[in-house]
Design a protein around this motif. Structure first.
Motif, PDB file in Angstrom:
ATOM      1  N   MET A   1       0.841  -1.166   0.000  1.00  0.00           N
ATOM      2  CA  MET A   1       0.000   0.000   0.000  1.00  0.00           C
ATOM      3  C   MET A   1       0.895   1.241   0.000  1.00  0.00           C
ATOM      4  SD  MET A   1      -3.244   0.270   2.512  1.00  0.00           S
ATOM      5  CE  MET A   1      -4.064  -1.288   2.265  1.00  0.00           C
ATOM      6  N   ARG A   2       0.648   2.140  -0.896  1.00  0.00           N
ATOM      7  CA  ARG A   2       1.437   3.370  -0.965  1.00  0.00           C
ATOM      8  C   ARG A   2       1.199   4.244   0.258  1.00  0.00           C
ATOM      9  NH1 ARG A   2      -0.706   5.786  -6.171  1.00  0.00           N
ATOM     10  NH2 ARG A   2      -0.901   7.417  -4.645  1.00  0.00           N
ATOM     11  N   GLY A   3       2.278   4.835   0.742  1.00  0.00           N
ATOM     12  CA  GLY A   3       2.162   5.797   1.827  1.00  0.00           C
ATOM     13  C   GLY A   3       1.841   5.204   3.183  1.00  0.00           C
ATOM     14  N   THR A   4       1.957   3.895   3.353  1.00  0.00           N
ATOM     15  CA  THR A   4       1.650   3.264   4.634  1.00  0.00           C
ATOM     16  C   THR A   4       2.941   3.129   5.435  1.00  0.00           C
ATOM     17  OG1 THR A   4      -0.141   2.043   3.605  1.00  0.00           O
ATOM     18  CG2 THR A   4       0.603   1.265   5.735  1.00  0.00           C
ATOM     19  N   PRO A   5       3.104   3.921   6.496  1.00  0.00           N
ATOM     20  CA  PRO A   5       4.358   3.919   7.240  1.00  0.00           C
ATOM     21  C   PRO A   5       4.460   2.814   8.287  1.00  0.00           C
ATOM     22  CG  PRO A   5       2.895   5.557   8.135  1.00  0.00           C
ATOM     23  CD  PRO A   5       2.183   4.937   6.947  1.00  0.00           C
ATOM     24  N   MET A   6       3.453   1.996   8.435  1.00  0.00           N
ATOM     25  CA  MET A   6       3.466   0.969   9.473  1.00  0.00           C
ATOM     26  C   MET A   6       2.832  -0.303   8.937  1.00  0.00           C
ATOM     27  SD  MET A   6       0.342   2.436  11.775  1.00  0.00           S
ATOM     28  CE  MET A   6       0.925   4.109  11.674  1.00  0.00           C
ATOM     29  N   GLU A   7       2.967  -1.349   9.709  1.00  0.00           N
ATOM     30  CA  GLU A   7       2.367  -2.618   9.311  1.00  0.00           C
ATOM     31  C   GLU A   7       0.886  -2.604   9.682  1.00  0.00           C
ATOM     32  OE1 GLU A   7       5.201  -6.184   9.665  1.00  0.00           O
ATOM     33  OE2 GLU A   7       5.615  -4.897  11.415  1.00  0.00           O
ATOM     34  N   LEU A   8       0.074  -2.962   8.721  1.00  0.00           N
ATOM     35  CA  LEU A   8      -1.368  -3.007   8.933  1.00  0.00           C
ATOM     36  C   LEU A   8      -1.821  -4.438   9.162  1.00  0.00           C
ATOM     37  CD1 LEU A   8      -2.504  -0.618   6.068  1.00  0.00           C
ATOM     38  CD2 LEU A   8      -2.358  -0.093   8.504  1.00  0.00           C
ATOM     39  N   ASP A   9      -2.792  -4.599  10.030  1.00  0.00           N
ATOM     40  CA  ASP A   9      -3.502  -5.867  10.220  1.00  0.00           C
ATOM     41  C   ASP A   9      -2.580  -7.058  10.489  1.00  0.00           C
ATOM     42  OD1 ASP A   9      -5.896  -4.503   9.887  1.00  0.00           O
ATOM     43  OD2 ASP A   9      -5.920  -4.846   7.736  1.00  0.00           O
ATOM     44  N   LEU A  10      -1.631  -6.877  11.386  1.00  0.00           N
ATOM     45  CA  LEU A  10      -0.811  -8.001  11.822  1.00  0.00           C
ATOM     46  C   LEU A  10      -1.749  -9.024  12.476  1.00  0.00           C
ATOM     47  CD1 LEU A  10       2.066  -5.889  13.356  1.00  0.00           C
ATOM     48  CD2 LEU A  10       2.231  -7.326  11.307  1.00  0.00           C
ATOM     49  N   PRO A  11      -1.722 -10.266  12.041  1.00  0.00           N
ATOM     50  CA  PRO A  11      -2.717 -11.241  12.518  1.00  0.00           C
ATOM     51  C   PRO A  11      -2.802 -11.360  14.040  1.00  0.00           C
ATOM     52  CG  PRO A  11      -1.533 -12.127  10.644  1.00  0.00           C
ATOM     53  CD  PRO A  11      -0.843 -10.839  11.016  1.00  0.00           C
ATOM     54  N   ASP A  12      -1.680 -11.353  14.746  1.00  0.00           N
ATOM     55  CA  ASP A  12      -1.742 -11.487  16.201  1.00  0.00           C
ATOM     56  C   ASP A  12      -2.364 -10.248  16.851  1.00  0.00           C
ATOM     57  OD1 ASP A  12       0.704 -10.164  15.380  1.00  0.00           O
ATOM     58  OD2 ASP A  12       1.467 -10.384  17.421  1.00  0.00           O
ATOM     59  N   VAL A  13      -2.126  -9.076  16.291  1.00  0.00           N
ATOM     60  CA  VAL A  13      -2.694  -7.848  16.841  1.00  0.00           C
ATOM     61  C   VAL A  13      -4.194  -7.791  16.554  1.00  0.00           C
ATOM     62  CG1 VAL A  13      -2.547  -5.330  16.875  1.00  0.00           C
ATOM     63  CG2 VAL A  13      -0.461  -6.693  16.596  1.00  0.00           C
ATOM     64  N   VAL A  14      -4.584  -8.169  15.343  1.00  0.00           N
ATOM     65  CA  VAL A  14      -6.016  -8.229  15.014  1.00  0.00           C
ATOM     66  C   VAL A  14      -6.722  -9.178  15.988  1.00  0.00           C
ATOM     67  CG1 VAL A  14      -7.702  -8.974  13.284  1.00  0.00           C
ATOM     68  CG2 VAL A  14      -5.730  -7.592  12.589  1.00  0.00           C
ATOM     69  N   ALA A  15      -6.124 -10.330  16.265  1.00  0.00           N
ATOM     70  CA  ALA A  15      -6.740 -11.296  17.183  1.00  0.00           C
ATOM     71  C   ALA A  15      -6.876 -10.712  18.592  1.00  0.00           C
ATOM     72  CB  ALA A  15      -5.917 -12.585  17.212  1.00  0.00           C
ATOM     73  N   GLU A  16      -5.877  -9.957  19.037  1.00  0.00           N
ATOM     74  CA  GLU A  16      -5.946  -9.346  20.363  1.00  0.00           C
ATOM     75  C   GLU A  16      -7.086  -8.329  20.436  1.00  0.00           C
ATOM     76  OE1 GLU A  16      -2.127  -7.592  21.131  1.00  0.00           O
ATOM     77  OE2 GLU A  16      -1.094  -9.528  21.119  1.00  0.00           O
ATOM     78  N   VAL A  17      -7.185  -7.479  19.423  1.00  0.00           N
ATOM     79  CA  VAL A  17      -8.238  -6.458  19.406  1.00  0.00           C
ATOM     80  C   VAL A  17      -9.606  -7.124  19.306  1.00  0.00           C
ATOM     81  CG1 VAL A  17      -9.199  -4.527  18.091  1.00  0.00           C
ATOM     82  CG2 VAL A  17      -6.729  -4.640  18.540  1.00  0.00           C
ATOM     83  N   ARG A  18      -9.709  -8.139  18.457  1.00  0.00           N
ATOM     84  CA  ARG A  18     -10.989  -8.853  18.311  1.00  0.00           C
ATOM     85  C   ARG A  18     -11.411  -9.480  19.641  1.00  0.00           C
ATOM     86  NH1 ARG A  18     -14.824 -10.562  14.234  1.00  0.00           N
ATOM     87  NH2 ARG A  18     -16.358 -11.566  15.543  1.00  0.00           N
ATOM     88  N   ALA A  19     -10.460 -10.017  20.379  1.00  0.00           N
ATOM     89  CA  ALA A  19     -10.786 -10.616  21.674  1.00  0.00           C
ATOM     90  C   ALA A  19     -11.349  -9.562  22.638  1.00  0.00           C
ATOM     91  CB  ALA A  19      -9.553 -11.286  22.273  1.00  0.00           C
ATOM     92  N   VAL A  20     -10.807  -8.362  22.606  1.00  0.00           N
ATOM     93  CA  VAL A  20     -11.302  -7.294  23.478  1.00  0.00           C
ATOM     94  C   VAL A  20     -12.737  -6.924  23.108  1.00  0.00           C
ATOM     95  CG1 VAL A  20     -11.014  -4.884  24.181  1.00  0.00           C
ATOM     96  CG2 VAL A  20      -9.008  -6.368  23.973  1.00  0.00           C
ATOM     97  N   ILE A  21     -13.006  -6.752  21.810  1.00  0.00           N
ATOM     98  CA  ILE A  21     -14.366  -6.335  21.450  1.00  0.00           C
ATOM     99  C   ILE A  21     -15.372  -7.468  21.622  1.00  0.00           C
ATOM    100  CG2 ILE A  21     -13.621  -4.439  19.984  1.00  0.00           C
ATOM    101  CD1 ILE A  21     -14.555  -6.220  17.588  1.00  0.00           C
ATOM    102  N   ASP A  22     -14.932  -8.711  21.495  1.00  0.00           N
ATOM    103  CA  ASP A  22     -15.833  -9.830  21.785  1.00  0.00           C
ATOM    104  C   ASP A  22     -16.147  -9.876  23.276  1.00  0.00           C
ATOM    105  OD1 ASP A  22     -15.908 -10.500  19.093  1.00  0.00           O
ATOM    106  OD2 ASP A  22     -14.544 -12.215  19.298  1.00  0.00           O
ATOM    107  N   ARG A  23     -15.138  -9.628  24.108  1.00  0.00           N
ATOM    108  CA  ARG A  23     -15.349  -9.562  25.554  1.00  0.00           C
ATOM    109  C   ARG A  23     -16.293  -8.411  25.902  1.00  0.00           C
ATOM    110  NH1 ARG A  23     -10.823  -7.470  28.735  1.00  0.00           N
ATOM    111  NH2 ARG A  23     -11.762  -7.045  30.711  1.00  0.00           N
ATOM    112  N   TYR A  24     -16.121  -7.286  25.240  1.00  0.00           N
ATOM    113  CA  TYR A  24     -16.990  -6.132  25.442  1.00  0.00           C
ATOM    114  C   TYR A  24     -18.438  -6.486  25.091  1.00  0.00           C
ATOM    115  CZ  TYR A  24     -19.046  -1.521  24.938  1.00  0.00           C
ATOM    116  OH  TYR A  24     -19.877  -0.440  25.055  1.00  0.00           O
ATOM    117  N   GLU A  25     -18.629  -7.157  23.955  1.00  0.00           N
ATOM    118  CA  GLU A  25     -19.984  -7.510  23.509  1.00  0.00           C
ATOM    119  C   GLU A  25     -20.677  -8.407  24.529  1.00  0.00           C
ATOM    120  OE1 GLU A  25     -23.165  -7.196  20.790  1.00  0.00           O
ATOM    121  OE2 GLU A  25     -21.269  -6.123  20.858  1.00  0.00           O
ATOM    122  N   THR A  26     -19.958  -9.394  25.037  1.00  0.00           N
ATOM    123  CA  THR A  26     -20.526 -10.274  26.055  1.00  0.00           C
ATOM    124  C   THR A  26     -20.896  -9.476  27.295  1.00  0.00           C
ATOM    125  OG1 THR A  26     -19.280 -12.177  25.234  1.00  0.00           O
ATOM    126  CG2 THR A  26     -20.050 -12.288  27.522  1.00  0.00           C
TER     127      THR A  26
END
Length: 137
Positions: A1-26
């Motif tokens: 991706m042009r102009g992207t200065p960082m890594e996007l959607d690292l699988p382990d980070v996505v999983a961590e964030v998803r776990a937080v929002i799933d916990r929030y939903e419950t």
């Protein structure tokens, strides 16, 4: 991706964030106030813009949560999107349907990995769509 200065959607980070929002939903669906409060950053800069409320700071968010003694309207998540930026920032977008009315809502959360605390919601926005608003993907 042009102009992207960082890594996007690292699988382990996505999983961590998803776990937080799933916990929030419950926690939201069971009116687990301590968990709902713990997921938000306990800071005056934390923001929650809700369907019927504008809350600046964790003290205001805490007062709002504790006033929800009857619990929240049950909802069904229709779409969940998680995007992460590097290892310490995540954005979640949720489209949901309120079970009782069928109204479609949307929710955006910005999460940050806070040193010594882990992932916390630092900003949240919740709104209901006008009836008939299409969902496009």
């Amino acid at each position: 991706m042009r102009g992207t200065p960082m890594e996007l959607d690292l699988p382990d980070v996505v999983a961590e964030v998803r776990a937080v929002i799933d916990r929030y939903e419950t926690a939201l669906m069971t009116n687990d106030i301590p968990t709902l409060e713990a997921i938000f950053w306990d800071d005056p800069r934390t923001v929650r813009l809700g369907v019927n409320e504008i809350l600046f700071g964790m003290d205001a968010i805490r007062r709002f949560r504790r006033a929800q003694a009857g619990g929240y309207q049950q909802r069904e998540r229709l779409e969940v999107r998680v995007t992460t930026y590097g290892r310490d920032t995540g954005v979640t977008n949720i489209v949901y349907r309120r079970v009782s009315t069928g109204l479609i809502g949307r929710e955006t959360k910005i999460l940050a990995r806070i040193t010594g605390l882990g992932w916390r919601v630092v900003s949240a926005h919740v709104s209901l769509n006008p009836e008939g608003t299409p969902i496009e993907t």
